[in-house]
Design a protein around this motif. Sequence first.
Motif, PDB file in Angstrom:
ATOM      1  N   GLY A 135       4.116  -8.327  -8.516  1.00  0.00           N
ATOM      2  CA  GLY A 135       4.787  -8.375  -7.365  1.00  0.00           C
ATOM      3  C   GLY A 135       3.651  -7.879  -6.300  1.00  0.00           C
ATOM      4  O   GLY A 135       3.363  -8.510  -5.306  1.00  0.00           O
ATOM      5  N   GLY A 136       2.682  -6.697  -6.936  1.00  0.00           N
ATOM      6  CA  GLY A 136       1.675  -6.448  -5.802  1.00  0.00           C
ATOM      7  C   GLY A 136       0.568  -7.362  -5.841  1.00  0.00           C
ATOM      8  O   GLY A 136      -0.080  -7.721  -4.786  1.00  0.00           O
ATOM      9  N   GLY A 156      -0.460  -9.336  -2.280  1.00  0.00           N
ATOM     10  CA  GLY A 156      -1.783  -9.200  -1.941  1.00  0.00           C
ATOM     11  C   GLY A 156      -2.638 -10.437  -2.117  1.00  0.00           C
ATOM     12  O   GLY A 156      -3.631 -10.680  -1.325  1.00  0.00           O
ATOM     13  N   SER A 157      -2.185 -11.391  -2.792  1.00  0.00           N
ATOM     14  CA  SER A 157      -2.820 -12.648  -2.941  1.00  0.00           C
ATOM     15  C   SER A 157      -2.487 -13.808  -1.793  1.00  0.00           C
ATOM     16  O   SER A 157      -3.045 -14.645  -1.809  1.00  0.00           O
ATOM     17  N   ALA A 158      -1.509 -13.302  -0.889  1.00  0.00           N
ATOM     18  CA  ALA A 158      -1.302 -14.288   0.287  1.00  0.00           C
ATOM     19  C   ALA A 158      -2.484 -14.622   1.032  1.00  0.00           C
ATOM     20  O   ALA A 158      -3.512 -13.762   1.031  1.00  0.00           O
ATOM     21  N   GLY A 199      -0.194  -4.438  -3.291  1.00  0.00           N
ATOM     22  CA  GLY A 199      -0.515  -5.527  -2.405  1.00  0.00           C
ATOM     23  C   GLY A 199      -1.429  -5.393  -1.400  1.00  0.00           C
ATOM     24  O   GLY A 199      -2.399  -6.156  -1.074  1.00  0.00           O
ATOM     25  N   GLN A 200      -1.207  -4.260  -0.600  1.00  0.00           N
ATOM     26  CA  GLN A 200      -1.908  -4.080   0.560  1.00  0.00           C
ATOM     27  C   GLN A 200      -3.543  -3.970   0.219  1.00  0.00           C
ATOM     28  O   GLN A 200      -4.369  -4.090   0.599  1.00  0.00           O
ATOM     29  N   LEU A 201      -3.410  -2.906  -1.012  1.00  0.00           N
ATOM     30  CA  LEU A 201      -5.005  -2.554  -1.283  1.00  0.00           C
ATOM     31  C   LEU A 201      -5.650  -3.777  -1.896  1.00  0.00           C
ATOM     32  O   LEU A 201      -6.840  -4.047  -1.744  1.00  0.00           O
ATOM     33  N   LEU A 202      -4.756  -4.826  -2.475  1.00  0.00           N
ATOM     34  CA  LEU A 202      -5.373  -5.986  -2.939  1.00  0.00           C
ATOM     35  C   LEU A 202      -5.991  -6.806  -2.074  1.00  0.00           C
ATOM     36  O   LEU A 202      -6.940  -7.267  -1.866  1.00  0.00           O
ATOM     37  N   GLU A 203      -5.019  -6.890  -0.956  1.00  0.00           N
ATOM     38  CA  GLU A 203      -5.553  -7.571   0.252  1.00  0.00           C
ATOM     39  C   GLU A 203      -6.723  -6.854   0.981  1.00  0.00           C
ATOM     40  O   GLU A 203      -7.823  -7.844   1.480  1.00  0.00           O
TER      41      GLU A 203
END
Length: 190
Positions: A78-79, A83-85, A133-137
């Motif tokens: 999910g993360g 984050g991959s959007a 997700g935010q960290l990956l972004e």
Amino acid sequence: MTAPAPGADGPSARPRTAQHYSVAPLPPSPEGYVAPGMPGAPMAGYEPAEPAEPAPGTTPRRRTALAVALALLAMLLGGLAYGSAPLRAADSLGWLAIAPAGLVALPLGRLGGQGRLLPPLGALLAVGALFLGQLLEHLRRVHTDGPGPDGLLHDAATAWRADLRPLDAAFYAIALIGGFLLTRRAANRS
């Protein structure tokens, strides 16, 4: 004029009418049954019948360890998806905070059952998926801009902290509450 009593002159050709009762009729009971507390009910030696044991394999088995492992995997996936959007959709993506919560809640509720600790764990894992997700972004943004001397992860964490807005608190609250409630709902439906 009144209708004749049934059977007096033979069967009637008219359809049967509804019977009206001032009190509802009692449901049929088995022959010889006396309700407890009524005259004639046995007092001594009365033991209710034991509930029948379910057939083996019909009761759902709870697999808590497998549920937690799959929920951790769902948190990572999910993360990763969050984050991959595309970077241009990052501002409107926050409202999708409920999606990682649903991904985490499904295995926890379905496989883990109605354990007491599973809904809070689902809430924490949903928040963890949102954070990842935010960290990956931010990792992607720092990577495209070029990392600084402190390293990629440190720069991404600093950028994440600098980019926090009051609306992000609402997204984290959505993930937290959604993870808790969806885990409980999934456990009740299994």
